[in-house]
Design an enzyme around this catalytic site. Structure first.
Site, PDB file in Angstrom:
ATOM      1  N   ASP A 155      -0.366  -7.568   1.074  1.00 15.36           N
ATOM      2  CA  ASP A 155       0.203  -6.230   1.267  1.00 15.36           C
ATOM      3  C   ASP A 155       1.728  -6.330   1.409  1.00 15.36           C
ATOM      4  O   ASP A 155       2.294  -6.151   2.486  1.00 15.36           O
ATOM      5  CB  ASP A 155      -0.434  -5.593   2.509  1.00 15.36           C
ATOM      6  N   SER A 212       4.072   2.785   7.339  1.00 14.31           N
ATOM      7  CA  SER A 212       3.883   1.335   7.265  1.00 14.31           C
ATOM      8  C   SER A 212       5.109   0.647   6.688  1.00 14.31           C
ATOM      9  O   SER A 212       6.095   1.281   6.346  1.00 14.31           O
ATOM     10  CB  SER A 212       2.694   1.031   6.375  1.00 14.31           C
ATOM     11  N   HIS A 256       0.816  -1.219   0.000  1.00 15.09           N
ATOM     12  CA  HIS A 256       0.000   0.000   0.000  1.00 15.09           C
ATOM     13  C   HIS A 256       0.851   1.271   0.000  1.00 15.09           C
ATOM     14  O   HIS A 256       0.348   2.364  -0.247  1.00 15.09           O
ATOM     15  CB  HIS A 256      -1.018  -0.005   1.152  1.00 15.09           C
TER      16      HIS A 256
END
Length: 247
Positions: free
Chosen positions: A106, A203, A62
């Protein structure tokens, strides 16, 4: 730091990507030499990542939408970056089945423009050799740059926090109560009013169990200590990683 909020299935209004290390502590300079800062064309930190070989960094898929073009290796302090020796341009290899954090997959590999010179400031971390079953309630560590407390300020210093792995069935039930079916191939940690973990922010950083990068920071429910944080299970993607690295 790039704060990124997401809306999952129109129901969860407090679900976020990221690592904001809550109740963490500063990482000593000699440890965790594999952690990477994934940055945009302005040299701003957007996501975390981790070095797995001389020419590949792993991060979250992402993060791709934030248009990362380089990574910084060899420093724990983002105010002390030597572009000539620490910055590497990257080519992105996002997992082909990634659509959103809610659907899983992801994970993204970043191929470095040149091989890293391994030394006493930069070393790769090992990843699982095959599918790895992590034990419930095992103690692991999550690492990242970012806020040190909810509503706090950004820290340029790398921090880590100890987290406890959560039973997948229990994690699935918790997220089901928020109208989200937990994606496949993930690891959960926290919940039970946990005092440490990640929150909104950057992230892609590693969940380190023993000496192995077992997970990648994916998403959580904005600082809610009772809802487990969700990480991509690296062991489920070993064959895909090998394919990309050998192509």
């Amino acid at each position: 730091l790039f704060l990124l909020h997401i809306l999952l299935l129109g129901e969860i209004r407090k679900t976020t990507h990221g690592t904001e290390i809550i109740n963490g502590k500063k990482v000593p300079d000699r440890l965790m030499l594999y952690v990477a800062s994934v940055q945009n064309n302005k040299g701003q930190h957007m996501c975390g990542g981790f070095l797995i070989s001389e020419d590949f960094v792993v991060t979250a898929a992402h993060c791709d939408k934030l248009n990362p073009i380089s990574v910084v290796l060899g420093t724990h302090n983002l105010e002390k970056v030597d572009d000539g020796t620490m910055r590497y341009n990257v080519t992105r290899c996002k997992h082909p089945d990634f659509n959103s954090v809610a659907s899983g997959n992801d994970i993204m590999l970043l191929k470095l423009s040149k091989k890293v010179q391994l030394n006493n400031k930069v070393q790769p971390i090992q990843i699982p050799k095959g599918e790895m079953k992590v034990k419930d309630k095992a103690k692991c560590r999550v690492v990242g740059w970012g806020y040190t407390r909810a509503g706090g300020k950004v820290s340029n210093v790398l921090e880590m926090a100890e987290v406890t792995l959560t039973n997948r069935k229990e994690c699935k039930t918790k997220w089901k109560s928020l109208k989200l079916d937990l994606p496949n191939n993930v690891i959960c940690a926290g919940g039970h009013n946990a005092k440490a973990g990640f929150c909104k922010g950057d992230s892609g950083g590693p969940l380190v169990c023993g000496a192995t990068a077992a997970g990648i920071v994916s998403f959580n429910r904005e600082c809610d200590p009772n809802i487990p944080n969700v990480y991509t299970d690296v062991s489920k993607y070993v064959s895909w990683i090998k394919k990309i690295r050998t192509d």
